[in-house]
Each structure stands twice: as structure tokens, then as C-alpha cells.
Design a protein around this motif. Structure first.
Motif, short mmCIF file in Angstrom:
data_model
loop_
_atom_site.label_atom_id
_atom_site.label_comp_id
_atom_site.label_asym_id
_atom_site.label_seq_id
_atom_site.Cartn_x
_atom_site.Cartn_y
_atom_site.Cartn_z
N SER A 100 0.73 -1.06 -0.08
CA SER A 100 -0.09 -0.03 0.02
C SER A 100 0.69 1.28 0.11
CB SER A 100 -1.05 0.05 1.16
OG SER A 100 -0.09 -0.25 2.26
N ASP A 101 2.09 1.02 0.07
CA ASP A 101 2.89 2.43 0.10
C ASP A 101 3.07 3.28 -0.99
OD1 ASP A 101 3.80 1.55 2.87
OD2 ASP A 101 5.59 0.76 2.28
N LEU A 102 2.94 2.60 -2.34
CA LEU A 102 2.85 3.55 -3.34
C LEU A 102 1.66 3.07 -4.33
CD1 LEU A 102 6.56 3.26 -4.31
CD2 LEU A 102 5.50 4.87 -3.08
N ARG A 103 1.36 3.84 -5.30
CA ARG A 103 0.39 3.47 -6.21
C ARG A 103 1.04 3.12 -7.55
NH1 ARG A 103 -4.54 6.57 -7.15
NH2 ARG A 103 -4.40 6.79 -4.83
N LEU A 104 0.73 1.94 -7.68
CA LEU A 104 1.41 1.43 -8.92
C LEU A 104 0.52 1.46 -10.27
CD1 LEU A 104 2.93 -1.93 -7.40
CD2 LEU A 104 3.86 0.43 -7.35
N ALA A 105 1.09 1.70 -11.48
CA ALA A 105 0.52 1.61 -12.46
C ALA A 105 1.43 1.12 -13.66
CB ALA A 105 0.34 3.06 -12.72
N GLY A 106 0.67 0.56 -14.83
CA GLY A 106 1.34 -0.02 -16.05
C GLY A 106 1.59 -1.47 -15.51
N ASP A 107 2.90 -1.72 -15.96
CA ASP A 107 3.42 -3.16 -15.66
C ASP A 107 4.00 -3.45 -14.17
OD1 ASP A 107 2.61 -5.14 -17.90
OD2 ASP A 107 3.17 -3.29 -18.89
N SER A 108 3.95 -2.35 -13.45
CA SER A 108 4.85 -2.44 -12.14
C SER A 108 4.25 -3.25 -11.20
CB SER A 108 5.13 -1.12 -11.49
OG SER A 108 3.80 -0.51 -11.33
N ALA A 109 4.96 -3.73 -10.37
CA ALA A 109 4.66 -4.79 -9.42
C ALA A 109 5.55 -4.89 -8.13
CB ALA A 109 4.64 -6.19 -10.05
N MET A 110 4.92 -5.30 -7.13
CA MET A 110 5.73 -5.28 -5.71
C MET A 110 6.36 -6.75 -5.82
SD MET A 110 6.07 -2.79 -3.62
CE MET A 110 4.41 -1.79 -3.51
N LYS A 111 7.66 -6.79 -5.44
CA LYS A 111 8.34 -8.15 -5.42
C LYS A 111 9.16 -8.02 -4.38
CE LYS A 111 7.04 -9.97 -9.55
NZ LYS A 111 6.48 -11.21 -9.64
N ASP A 112 8.97 -9.12 -3.38
CA ASP A 112 9.87 -9.08 -2.16
C ASP A 112 10.14 -7.92 -1.57
OD1 ASP A 112 9.71 -11.82 -2.18
OD2 ASP A 112 11.41 -11.98 -3.50
N ARG A 113 9.38 -6.81 -1.32
CA ARG A 113 9.48 -5.55 -0.76
C ARG A 113 10.09 -4.62 -1.65
NH1 ARG A 113 13.38 -6.27 3.20
NH2 ARG A 113 12.98 -4.11 3.95
N ALA A 114 10.36 -4.99 -2.93
CA ALA A 114 11.04 -4.04 -3.85
C ALA A 114 10.01 -3.54 -5.10
CB ALA A 114 12.32 -4.85 -4.58
N VAL A 115 10.07 -2.36 -5.41
CA VAL A 115 9.02 -2.25 -6.57
C VAL A 115 9.85 -2.41 -7.75
CG1 VAL A 115 7.93 -0.30 -7.84
CG2 VAL A 115 8.10 -0.46 -5.27
N ARG A 116 9.24 -3.49 -8.56
CA ARG A 116 9.57 -3.57 -10.12
C ARG A 116 8.95 -3.08 -11.11
NH1 ARG A 116 8.75 -9.51 -12.44
NH2 ARG A 116 6.83 -8.32 -13.16
N LEU A 117 9.56 -1.98 -11.41
CA LEU A 117 8.92 -1.11 -12.38
C LEU A 117 8.36 -1.70 -13.86
CD1 LEU A 117 10.85 2.23 -11.48
CD2 LEU A 117 8.40 1.90 -11.08
N THR A 118 9.65 -2.36 -14.08
CA THR A 118 9.46 -3.19 -15.58
C THR A 118 10.10 -4.81 -15.29
OG1 THR A 118 11.36 -2.77 -16.97
CG2 THR A 118 9.38 -1.05 -16.83
#
Ligand SMILES: *[C@@H]1O[C@H](CO)[C@@H](O)[C@H](O)[C@H]1NC(C)=O
Ligand SMILES: *[C@@H]1O[C@H](CO)[C@@H](O)[C@H](O)[C@H]1NC(C)=O
Ligand SMILES: *[C@@H]1O[C@H](CO)[C@@H](O)[C@H](O)[C@H]1NC(C)=O
Ligand SMILES: *[C@@H]1O[C@H](CO)[C@@H](O)[C@H](O)[C@H]1NC(C)=O
Ligand SMILES: *[C@@H]1O[C@H](CO)[C@@H](O)[C@H](O)[C@H]1NC(C)=O
Ligand SMILES: *[C@@H]1O[C@H](CO)[C@@H](O)[C@H](O)[C@H]1NC(C)=O
Length: 676
Positions: free
Chosen positions: A33-51
């Protein structure tokens, strides 16, 4: 007294006002819930994977609430001093370079309708990228060449962008080591965490951007520091976040940690709790685990233990390398195992030769089947020295020119340093000139082509790369001949590398006798002109088929330059031509090459041509001045003095042969001291 009280009250109120509007946050790793993700980004193991490494996708991650960027007082509307610190990681998909990059973005909205991937980074598209009312501020970490077919020249940059993707300022990724002015380059897409700091001072309107590998503290000097007016650009409320995209080239882009302060200094991040990046290279902990596993298994079965013992011994020999964290940052690093296998265990049958710096082995890389030459150098570096050494090699590893023997990488093991070069099939120029294999005599055309090639390679080192590289040891044995009979210069930068060694006063090689310019012998200071001097000797060697030191029946051993200069003065310069050529050469070209050699060897450094001028002479773009312009007395005196100076090292010799004297005598600066 009243005034002090009212002043402190105003101050208090001001603080209150700015405090109430300032936003500060710290994420040492993220949750959903920390960030608003858009597009293909996803949360992976406490990291934000943007692509991920899928082609043509983008992802964004923004802080969900708007940020107030102004502090109002009764009289003024002031933009605040904001600052952010974050850690990102870019891992390319294959061995080739990836794309496209990450941007820290400040925008009026979190929505970017119609945004595209590729160099639009999921923020803009072709129809709105030039719109002046975009009100965008971005700091871009760019890994792909070219925006609109051109502008970005290098694909490893940090750029400051306003409204569009045409950076108003950009710099290749690098950082200043504390207390020094030397820039350390590094690769953004190394697969390792990279820190960035963006600091904006609202009062002075100065923007600072700083980047560094995660192992480094914040460098005190920023990479980019420039005035920037954001007052008109920013709205009252803006959104902050990150965006990244892939194109035809792909990388996975991650944000690992982020702190931000809208009015003040961003909190420090805790790098020890960074999310584990998903694709790390061999990490110490995984090696530990292997170790533990081996231990457990061996305890179970005695027989297995014995077998494992041998396996472990074998692996210790081949695989075990005590990698330090910084070494993981080095894309040009090879594993010892690969080089060991490639050279069949540094077997003597694979030995190509021994040079001043060490033995050279032929190898075939097991992973790619590519042929390489591996140079093994004994070194006694301290760890600290190694680190600088590695940085230097990393930088030399980026030099690329068709007339250089490109350095592919390096590896360190205990006291050995291994340098991996392109394999060049036809051996070195000195063996082709002085010890020709049966029937293989270089024609004049080939020789001229080799000389032109080496001039081009040296010109690149001196003037065309981002920093001046002085070769310091140009000689015919450092010129290798490739399959198309082109000359390629090897060992560039090595002498400079040796400066980083401890005890450099004993191992410091300043050059090779016969190639050392007079001012270099006196001061020990190499320059582009001393390289030109050595190149001049090379010209004379190639034309005359003789080594840099010749034996004269009357004078004993003298410099080739002195000998040829005397012939030139006597009007018999063509007597110097290599007899093996017969009459198979172009007289005009030959005279020019010999004359140019003499010019390059001018005893006064400033009188020598530059590599650029030399290339023009060789290409026939300019006409060489007559050798009567050399100032014969000064010239000859100086050369004779050099010959005498050299005699101290070589000893007088009465051999009458004028052929093929050894030129491969190296000396250290301490022996130079002794010789004077
Ligand atoms: C998410 O992170 C915040 C702090 O950043 C923390 O307060 C919260 O408990 C976390 N939520 C979950 C579900 O972990
Ligand atoms: C600051 O002043 C501007 C107009 O000058 C106004 O639009 C804005 O709402 C004010 N902001 C705050 C936080 O008071
Ligand atoms: C606002 O800016 C003015 C000059 O533009 C400056 O004199 C003043 O000190 C600033 N106020 C604050 C609270 O930063
Ligand atoms: C580009 O984005 C704008 C809105 O930002 C949108 O209206 C337009 O349709 C987009 N253009 C294309 C070609 O997708
Ligand atoms: C620029 O963008 C604004 C708002 O996004 C839009 O109203 C305007 O039409 C655009 N102008 C051009 C020239 O595309
Ligand atoms: C920006 O960098 C300059 C030069 O190092 C420094 O003097 C200044 O304080 C920095 N400003 C900020 C806001 O960090």
C-alpha cells in the motif's frame, strides 16, 4: 525587551507554517500500500519492480498523496527546498545492453493518459512530448543511446529533464570520490543497487544530482549541480514517483528504497535492510550456504566425505575467489575458473610469449568459444590498491578501437592479475619485421597500412576518447598484426596502471630503451609527446627493418634515430631502407615515413607533431616539411647524447651487424636515476 520576543515568535510561526506543509517519508523496502502502482509495475519481495524484461512495457510507482512544494509567507510564495534519496537497480535481460531507463518524476498528476514505452518512459507520447504545458520535472537514468535518432550520445547517463525527454543537462554516470576531483565511472545497468540523491535548494535555485554505487557514502561533490528555476514549472501540488520503460532492448528496473522530504534534507536510508535484489551475482551468503550443505552431507556418509573432500579441493582451486562487494560492480571481471579452463590451466603449450609485464597465454573461453589472449601479471597490490586498479581497468575496458588490442576484462587471484585481451592471430610486428618466418616478409603496402592503423589507434587514445590515455610503451613488440594484416596496439594504459601498485618505485616501468624520449629520461614524466617520440622510432623501424638500437661499426650501439638522421644529412636517407624490401616500395612514401619518423623523434617535445598531424601526413592530407627544418645541430647533438646515455645501460658493443638488435630492454626509474 519586546523585539527579540516578536522575532522569535515570527520564526516559530514560520517554522510552524513550513512544518505543517512539509512531507517526509522513508521506505527501506516497500509494502503493497505504500505506493500507487500503474502499468506493468509490481511489488516483488519488498522491492518495486517497475518493469520486467518484457519488450515495450512501462511501469510507474508514485507516492499516493500530492506534495506541497511551496511555503507561503505573508509577502512571498517560496518554492521549498526538497530532497530525495533512493536506491534503484537495473538488470539487463541478456549479456547485451538493456533499456530504456528510469526517471524520478515530479508531475501535476499521477495519470499519464496515452503514455508510451521506449524512450517515453511511460510518461509521454509522440503527440504531447513537446507540449510546453506538461509541467514535468524528471531526473533520468538512461541506458539507451539516442533520443529521436540522435541527441544522447552515450547510453549510460544521468540527465535533468524539464517538460520533455531532451535533457537540459546530462552526464555519463559517475561519482567523485570524497576529497578528489577524479570521476569514477560506473555502469547503471550493472544489476547492482545504485544510490541517487536529488537535492534542490529553493533559496538559491540550485539543483544537485548525485549518484554512486550502494557501497559508497554520499559523495560530497554532486555529479550535476546547476541553477534551475522550478517556480514557474511547479504547481501548488505535485506528485512524485518513478517511471521506467523497456523498448526493443529490455532490462528489469527496480526501486529498492526511497526517502523524500518536501522541505529539508531527505532522511538517510538504511542500506543494510535493502530488499534482496532478485538477480544478484554470486553473493557471499550463497557461497556460505553451499559450504554448509557440503559440511552436512559429508558428515552423513564417510565415503561421500572423502569424495567431497576432493571435490571441495578441486572447487577451492578453481572456483573459490574471495570476492569483495566492490568487485561485483565490475562488469569486466572474469572468473578465475573460466580463465583457468580457457588456458588449459596456464599450460606451457598455450604460452604465446613473455613480455615486460608478464606471460601471455592463448585461451578459448568455455562459455562463448571466443579466442582470447590472457596476460598473467604478478602483482603485490594491497586490497585498497586493487580496488583502484580495478576501477582503472574498468575504465580501460571501455576503450574500443579497431586498431587497439581491446581489453575484454580482468581477474584477480591471490597475487596474480589476469588481463583478458582479444586474441590477435598473426603475432607481433617485431617478429614479422626482424625474424620473418620463411617467405612471410611484410610488403611496403602492408607496412604502410600498419603504420596508418597504429597512428589511428594512438590518435584515439590521445584525443578521441573522453580522457587522454598515454600509452607509455609503444614499440614494435606491442604492435600486433591481425588476420587482415592490420596493426593493433596492445598494452595501452598498463604503465599507468602500474603507478597504483605499492612499491611503485621498484616496479615502475617507464618505457623501453631506444623508445624513450629525452625529456622522459630526464623527468620520468610521460606525455602524449613522449608517445609520439616512440611512434617515430616505430616508423623508422618499420621502414628500415631494424630495431630501435643499432650497432654502428665506428660508434658501437647507437639509437636508430641517430643513425638514420646521419644518413639523411648525408643525403642518403634511402640507404636506411630495409634490404628485404628490394625495390618494392614507393620512394615518395618511404621518404615521407623516414622523414616523419625523424620529426616525431625531435629532441624538443614541442617541436614534434601531434598524432592528429601525423595522421594527416600519412593520409596525404598535408605535405611533410623538409627535414632541413629539423635544426640539424641541435637535433644530432641531442640524439648522440641519448645514444651515449643509453650506452650506460647496454654496455658498448663491437658487433658490426646492423640488423635486428634487441630493443626489448626495459628499465626502471631507479635505474634511470642510477644512470645519470
Ligand atoms: C506497510 O509499511 C508501513 C510502514 O511503511 C507499516 O506501518 C505497515 O504496517 C506495513 N503494512 C504491512 C501490511 O506490512
Ligand atoms: C500559497 O499561495 C498561493 C497563491 O499565492 C495559493 O494558491 C496557495 O493555496 C497557498 N498555499 C498555501 C499552503 O497556503
Ligand atoms: C522567501 O523568498 C524570499 C526571497 O524570494 C526570501 O527573502 C525569504 O527569506 C524566503 N522565505 C522563506 C520562509 O524561505
Ligand atoms: C498522447 O497523450 C495524449 C494525452 O496525454 C492523448 O490525448 C493522445 O491521444 C495520445 N496520443 C497518442 C498517439 O497516443
Ligand atoms: C498541451 O497540453 C495541454 C494540457 O495537457 C492541452 O490542453 C494542450 O492542447 C496541449 N497543447 C498542444 C500543442 O498539444
Ligand atoms: C549542491 O552542491 C554544491 C556544490 O557541492 C553545494 O555547495 C551545495 O550545498 C549543494 N546544495 C544542496 C541543496 O545540496
Amino acid at each position: 525587551m519586546a523585539p527579540p520576543i516578536s522575532i522569535s515568535l515570527v520564526f516559530f510561526l514560520l517554522c510552524l507554517v513550513s512544518k505543517s506543509h512539509s512531507l517526509e517519508f522513508t521506505f527501506n523496502g516497500f509494502n503493497q500500500s505504500d505506493l500507487r502502482l500503474a502499468g506493468d509495475s509490481a511489488m516483488k519481495d519488498r522491492a518495486v519492480r517497475l518493469t520486467s524484461t518484457t519488450k515495450n512495457i512501462f511501469g510507474r510507482a508514485f507516492y499516493p498523496s500530492p506534495v506541497q512544494f511551496f511555503t507561503n509567507t505573508s509577502s512571498a510564495r517560496n518554492i521549498s527546498s526538497f530532497s530525495t534519496h533512493f536506491v534503484f537497480l537495473i538488470a539487463p535481460s541478456g549479456s547485451s545492453r538493456g533499456g530504456h531507463g528510469i526517471a524520478f518524476t515530479v508531475a501535476p498528476s499521477m495519470e499519464f493518459p496515452g503514455a508510451k514505452a521506449g524512450h517515453y518512459l511511460g510518461i509521454l507520447n509522440e503527440s504531447n512530448e513537446e507540449n510546453k504545458s506538461n509541467r514535468l520535472f524528471m531526473v533520468e537514468f538512461d541506458t539507451v543511446n539516442g533520443y529521436k535518432e540522435a541527441s544522447d550520445s552515450e547510453g549510460n547517463q544521468v540527465g535533468v529533464n524539464v517538460n520533455n525527454f531532451l535533457s537540459i543537462e546530462s552526464e555519463p554516470a559517475a561519482y567523485y570520490r570524497d576529497g578528489t576531483d577524479r570521476k569514477r565511472d560506473f555502469r547503471l545497468e550493472s544489476g547492482n543497487p545504485i544510490q541517487a540523491w536529488i537535492d534542490f535548494d529553493g533559496l538559491s535555485g540550485v539543483l544537485n544530482v548525485t549518484v554512486a554505487p550502494d557501497s559508497e557514502p554520499k559523495p560530497s561533490r554532486p555529479l550535476i549541480s546547476r541553477p534551475l528555476s522550478l517556480n514557474q514549472l511547479f504547481l501548488e501540488n505535485m506528485y512524485v514517483g518513478f517511471s521506467a520503460a523497456t523498448g526493443e532492448k529490455t532490462s528489469s528496473h527496480y526501486i529498492l528504497a526511497w526517502s523524500f522530504n518536501s522541505n529539508g534534507i531527505a532522511p538517510e536510508l538504511d542500506l543494510s535492510t535493502l530488499p534482496i535484489p532478485p538477480k544478484v551475482k554470486k553473493s557471499p551468503s550463497s557461497r556460505l550456504r553451499i559450504h554448509a550443505l557440503i559440511g552436512a552431507l559429508s558428515a552423513v556418509v564417510l565415503l561421500l566425505l572423502v569424495a567431497l573432500f576432493f571435490v571441495v579441493m578441486y572447487r577451492r582451486r578453481l572456483v573459490f575467489e574471495s570476492l569483495e562487494d566492490w568487485e561485483l560492480d565490475c562488469p569486466h571481471r572474469f572468473s578465475y575458473k573460466d580463465l583457468y579452463l580457457a588456458t588449459k590451466g596456464f599450460r606451457n603449450s598455450e604460452l604465446l610469449g613473455k613480455g615486460g609485464f608478464g606471460a601471455v597465454y592463448k585461451g578459448v573461453l568455455p562459455s562463448t568459444g571466443a579466442e582470447v589472449a590472457v596476460k598473467k601479471i604478478g602483482s603485490n597490490n594491497s586490497r585498497q590498491g586493487m580496488r583502484e586498479f580495478a576501477a582503472e581497468i574498468e575504465s580501460l575496458g571501455r576503450l574500443r578501437h579497431k586498431n587497439l588490442v581491446n581489453l575484454q576484462g580482468w581477474c584477480k587471484r591471490e597475487n596474480d592479475l589476469l588481463l583478458v585481451y582479444d586474441y590477435i592471430p598473426n603475432g607481433s610486428l617485431d617478429s614479422l619485421l626482424f625474424k620473418p618466418r620463411s617467405g612471410l616478409i611484410l610488403t611496403w603496402e602492408q607496412r604502410y597500412n600498419i603504420l596508418k592503423g597504429i597512428a589511428a589507434g594512438l590518435l584515439y587514445l590521445h584525443e578521441e576518447w573522453t580522457q587522454v590515455v598515454i600509452h607509455r610503451d609503444i614499440k614494435s613488440s606491442n604492435v600486433l598484426i591481425d588476420g587482415d594484416m592490420n596493426g593493433r596496439l596492445g598494452d595501452f594504459g598498463l604503465a599507468r596502471l602500474y603507478d597504483h601498485q605499492e612499491n611503485s618505485h621498484t616496479t615502475h616501468v617507464v618505457g623501453t630503451i631506444g623508445y624513450i624520449a629525452p625529456e622522459l629520461a630526464q623527468t620520468g614524466k610521460a606525455s602524449t609527446s613522449s608517445d609520439v617520440f616512440a611512434y617515430g622510432v616505430l616508423l623508422l623501424e618499420v621502414a628500415s627493418g631494424r630495431g630501435s638500437v643499432v650497432s654502428d661499426p665506428n660508434k658501437g650501439r647507437i639509437m636508430l634515430v641517430e643513425w638514420i638522421f646521419e644518413l639523411a644529412q648525408a643525403g642518403r636517407i634511402l640507404d636506411a631502407v630495409d634490404l628485404k624490401l628490394g625495390s618494392g616500395y614507393d620512394v615518395k612514401e618511404m621518404e615521407m615515413v623516414l622523414g616523419l619518423g625523424l620529426f616525431c623523434c625531435h629532441p624538443i617535445a614541442d617541436a614534434r607533431p601531434t598524432m592528429r598531424q601525423i595522421a594527416r601526413y600519412l593520409n596525404g592530407d598535408d605535405l611533410l616539411p623538409g627535414i632541413d627544418k629539423l635544426g640539424s645541430d641541435v637535433y644530432l647533438n641531442a640524439q648522440a647524447k641519448m645514444s651515449r646515455f643509453m650506452g650506460v645501460f647496454l654496455g658498448e658493443s663491437n658487433t658490426t651487424s646492423l640488423h635486428g638488435s634487441s630493443s626489448a630492454v626495459e628499465m626502471s626509474s631507479s635505474s634511470i636515476q642510477g644512470g645519470r
